[in-house]
Write a protein that holds these residues in place. Structure first.
Motif, mmCIF file in Angstrom:
data_model
loop_
_atom_site.group_PDB
_atom_site.id
_atom_site.type_symbol
_atom_site.label_atom_id
_atom_site.label_comp_id
_atom_site.label_asym_id
_atom_site.label_seq_id
_atom_site.Cartn_x
_atom_site.Cartn_y
_atom_site.Cartn_z
ATOM 1 N N PRO A 4 0.893 -1.136 -0.065
ATOM 2 C CA PRO A 4 0.036 0.155 0.212
ATOM 3 C C PRO A 4 0.729 1.399 -0.001
ATOM 4 C CG PRO A 4 -0.687 -1.529 1.542
ATOM 5 C CD PRO A 4 0.352 -2.079 1.033
ATOM 6 N N VAL A 5 0.425 2.129 -0.804
ATOM 7 C CA VAL A 5 1.181 3.306 -0.895
ATOM 8 C C VAL A 5 0.718 4.611 -0.183
ATOM 9 C CG1 VAL A 5 2.063 5.071 -2.748
ATOM 10 C CG2 VAL A 5 1.683 2.607 -3.166
ATOM 11 N N GLY A 6 1.150 5.184 0.593
ATOM 12 C CA GLY A 6 0.878 6.290 1.437
ATOM 13 C C GLY A 6 1.184 7.661 0.983
ATOM 14 N N SER A 7 0.540 8.751 1.537
ATOM 15 C CA SER A 7 0.790 10.119 1.116
ATOM 16 C C SER A 7 2.337 10.793 1.324
ATOM 17 C CB SER A 7 -0.004 11.185 1.923
ATOM 18 O OG SER A 7 0.091 10.927 3.289
ATOM 19 N N ARG A 8 2.991 10.178 2.370
ATOM 20 C CA ARG A 8 4.264 10.359 2.722
ATOM 21 C C ARG A 8 5.312 9.810 1.647
ATOM 22 N NH1 ARG A 8 6.577 13.047 6.713
ATOM 23 N NH2 ARG A 8 4.675 12.883 8.092
ATOM 24 N N THR A 9 5.127 8.777 1.153
ATOM 25 C CA THR A 9 5.876 7.866 0.183
ATOM 26 C C THR A 9 5.617 8.453 -1.095
ATOM 27 O OG1 THR A 9 5.447 5.963 1.250
ATOM 28 C CG2 THR A 9 6.414 5.808 -1.162
ATOM 29 N N LEU A 10 4.560 9.292 -1.639
ATOM 30 C CA LEU A 10 4.274 9.808 -2.719
ATOM 31 C C LEU A 10 4.852 11.233 -2.613
ATOM 32 C CD1 LEU A 10 0.659 8.910 -3.585
ATOM 33 C CD2 LEU A 10 2.550 8.131 -4.783
ATOM 34 N N SER A 11 5.036 11.943 -1.465
ATOM 35 C CA SER A 11 5.649 13.363 -1.301
ATOM 36 C C SER A 11 6.892 13.262 -1.783
ATOM 37 C CB SER A 11 5.172 13.847 -0.010
ATOM 38 O OG SER A 11 5.937 13.075 1.009
ATOM 39 N N ARG A 12 7.761 12.116 -1.685
ATOM 40 C CA ARG A 12 9.142 11.870 -2.105
ATOM 41 C C ARG A 12 9.293 11.776 -3.349
ATOM 42 N NH1 ARG A 12 9.095 7.801 2.274
ATOM 43 N NH2 ARG A 12 9.197 8.789 4.256
ATOM 44 N N GLU A 13 8.404 11.724 -4.257
ATOM 45 C CA GLU A 13 8.664 11.573 -5.610
ATOM 46 C C GLU A 13 9.296 12.738 -6.229
ATOM 47 O OE1 GLU A 13 8.076 9.204 -7.814
ATOM 48 O OE2 GLU A 13 7.095 7.742 -6.386
ATOM 49 N N PRO A 14 10.349 12.653 -6.954
ATOM 50 C CA PRO A 14 11.004 13.861 -7.533
ATOM 51 C C PRO A 14 10.346 14.562 -8.552
ATOM 52 C CG PRO A 14 12.229 11.519 -7.803
ATOM 53 C CD PRO A 14 10.923 11.225 -7.277
ATOM 54 N N GLY A 15 10.533 15.873 -7.961
ATOM 55 C CA GLY A 15 9.762 17.010 -8.738
ATOM 56 C C GLY A 15 8.181 17.129 -8.458
ATOM 57 N N LEU A 16 7.510 16.238 -7.659
ATOM 58 C CA LEU A 16 6.173 16.390 -7.404
ATOM 59 C C LEU A 16 5.754 17.750 -6.647
ATOM 60 C CD1 LEU A 16 3.398 14.932 -7.718
ATOM 61 C CD2 LEU A 16 3.851 13.788 -5.559
ATOM 62 N N GLY A 17 6.540 18.103 -5.699
ATOM 63 C CA GLY A 17 6.259 19.451 -5.067
ATOM 64 C C GLY A 17 5.089 19.622 -4.239
ATOM 65 N N LEU A 18 4.316 18.332 -3.609
ATOM 66 C CA LEU A 18 3.297 18.548 -2.888
ATOM 67 C C LEU A 18 3.408 18.061 -1.513
ATOM 68 C CD1 LEU A 18 0.674 17.161 -5.530
ATOM 69 C CD2 LEU A 18 0.991 19.492 -4.997
ATOM 70 N N SER A 19 2.803 18.760 -0.503
ATOM 71 C CA SER A 19 3.058 18.375 0.800
ATOM 72 C C SER A 19 2.535 17.005 0.887
ATOM 73 C CB SER A 19 2.706 19.243 1.763
ATOM 74 O OG SER A 19 1.218 19.398 1.684
ATOM 75 N N PRO A 20 2.447 16.171 2.038
ATOM 76 C CA PRO A 20 1.781 15.093 2.366
ATOM 77 C C PRO A 20 0.201 15.487 2.716
ATOM 78 C CG PRO A 20 3.948 14.998 3.462
ATOM 79 C CD PRO A 20 3.994 16.225 2.784
ATOM 80 N N ALA A 21 0.135 16.516 3.248
ATOM 81 C CA ALA A 21 -1.398 16.937 3.470
ATOM 82 C C ALA A 21 -1.995 17.084 2.411
ATOM 83 C CB ALA A 21 -1.314 18.131 4.320
#
Length: 355
Positions: A30-47
């Motif tokens: 399962p993929v969480g928001s914190r994991t996705l926030s580390r994607e290069p160039g995404l620039g979105l906060s976990p919230a």
């Protein structure tokens, strides 16, 4: 459940859904928001990501498998991803050489067909399936009967397109070599060049007619050939590499595996599913419940028809988990099917496909 045609995603939601699905396919967790926030160039906060993921969950595109913060794609999520976001990857040279080299070793149509199923299984590490060419339009060329024992005869049937079918016939009596030759000669003279479907019909009529009116040679030919020409739909589907699914983490439940393997064994559901793909213009994808069969609700089936002289004669496909790399499986299926005709797919490296 939402209809995919009613789902409208903004660019941020599309990006996050695509990232989540790709990461889940790669890692199986399962993929969480914190994991996705580390994607290069995404620039979105976990919230921010959590808010978008909440919207995606309300739309039925992702779900939480348990109490963790992670999410996984739903079948609808996969469908939206496949239809609107995915770009098919070109096959690497090693895979192309493996397919080309494999077909170079085949010597007859039957071997070629079974080899195609084995190749897609080896490359994808899932189960390969192929619906063999229907013989309703195949033409009968010749038959030969060979003595095996007192009550067994080997029948060898050859069609005009070079396919060979062998079957041991239990005759219930002993036929002399001369009787076998005479029966084969009679059969070849009567039916050579006629469609197998027509031969079956004539045989059925002859079997129901008064046998006393037949000459002896004709009776011998009909008696021995009748079981050879009986249709067996289960034999029209070839499955290879089904044991690959034993190593797929998604199928840890033994009961689910048993249902899938029962489907491979009986083949009826597979036959009906592949039949649906016969008229498709390109690759077809059945995700989970879209197949319509309970045993395949956790599977995806990728199929494509193959042609002979412009006419669809069969279907090649792959059965695997819904968590499969669709962009890698699709070109394998697509490029392998034209191998039956010794040609190369003209669209195997494109970034799109027809559903």
């Amino acid at each position: 459940m939402f209809d995919k045609s009613q789902i409208q995603l903004n660019e941020r939601a599309e990006t996050l859904l695509q990232l989540l699905i790709r990461r889940y396919i790669d890692q199986g967790e399962p993929v969480g928001s914190r994991t996705l926030s580390r994607e290069p160039g995404l620039g979105l906060s976990p919230a921010t990501i959590r808010n978008v993921m909440s919207d995606l969950e309300e739309l039925g595109l992702i779900r939480s498998p348990h109490t963790s913060a992670g999410r996984v794609p739903t079948q609808l999520g996969y469908r939206v991803f496949v239809d609107t976001m995915m770009k098919v990857k070109p096959l690497n040279n090693d895979a192309i050489e493996e397919i080309s080299g494999g077909f170079a070793r085949a010597h007859d149509p039957n071997e070629l067909i079974e080899l195609a199923s084995e190749l897609v299984s080896q490359i994808t590490q899932f189960a390969g399936i192929v619906m063999l060419p229907g013989d309703q339009n195949a033409q009968f060329r010749q038959i030969e009967f060979l003595h095996l024992s007192d009550d067994r005869v080997l029948a060898i049937l050859v069609t005009q397109d070079g396919r060979v079918q062998n079957r041991v016939l239990f005759t219930g009596r002993t036929y002399s070599p001369s009787e076998l030759v005479e029966a084969a000669n009679f059969f070849n003279a009567q039916y050579s060049g006629r469609p197998l479907s027509e031969v079956r019909y004539v045989l059925l009529h002859d079997m129901q007619s008064d046998s006393h009116r037949m000459n002896q040679i004709m009776r011998h030919a009909v008696d021995m050939a009748k079981s050879l020409f009986e249709e067996d739909e289960a034999n029209s589907v070839f499955v290879s590499g089904e044991t690959n699914l034993l190593g797929v983490p998604d199928f840890v439940e033994l009961e689910k595996l048993r249902e899938i393997f029962d489907t491979f064994k009986t083949k009826q559901d597979l036959l009906e599913l592949l039949d649906k793909s016969m008229n498709a213009r390109g690759v077809s994808i059945f995700i989970g419940e879209e197949s319509g069969y309970n045993a395949l609700t956790e599977c995806s089936v990728v199929t494509a028809p193959y042609l002979d002289q412009g006419r669809c004669v069969g279907v090649l496909g792959v059965v695997g988990p819904t968590r499969m790399a669709y962009d890698e499986v699709i070109p394998v299926v697509d490029i392998t099917r034209p191998g039956f005709l010794g040609t190369r797919s003209a669209h195997c490296t494109r970034g799109e496909f027809r559903l």
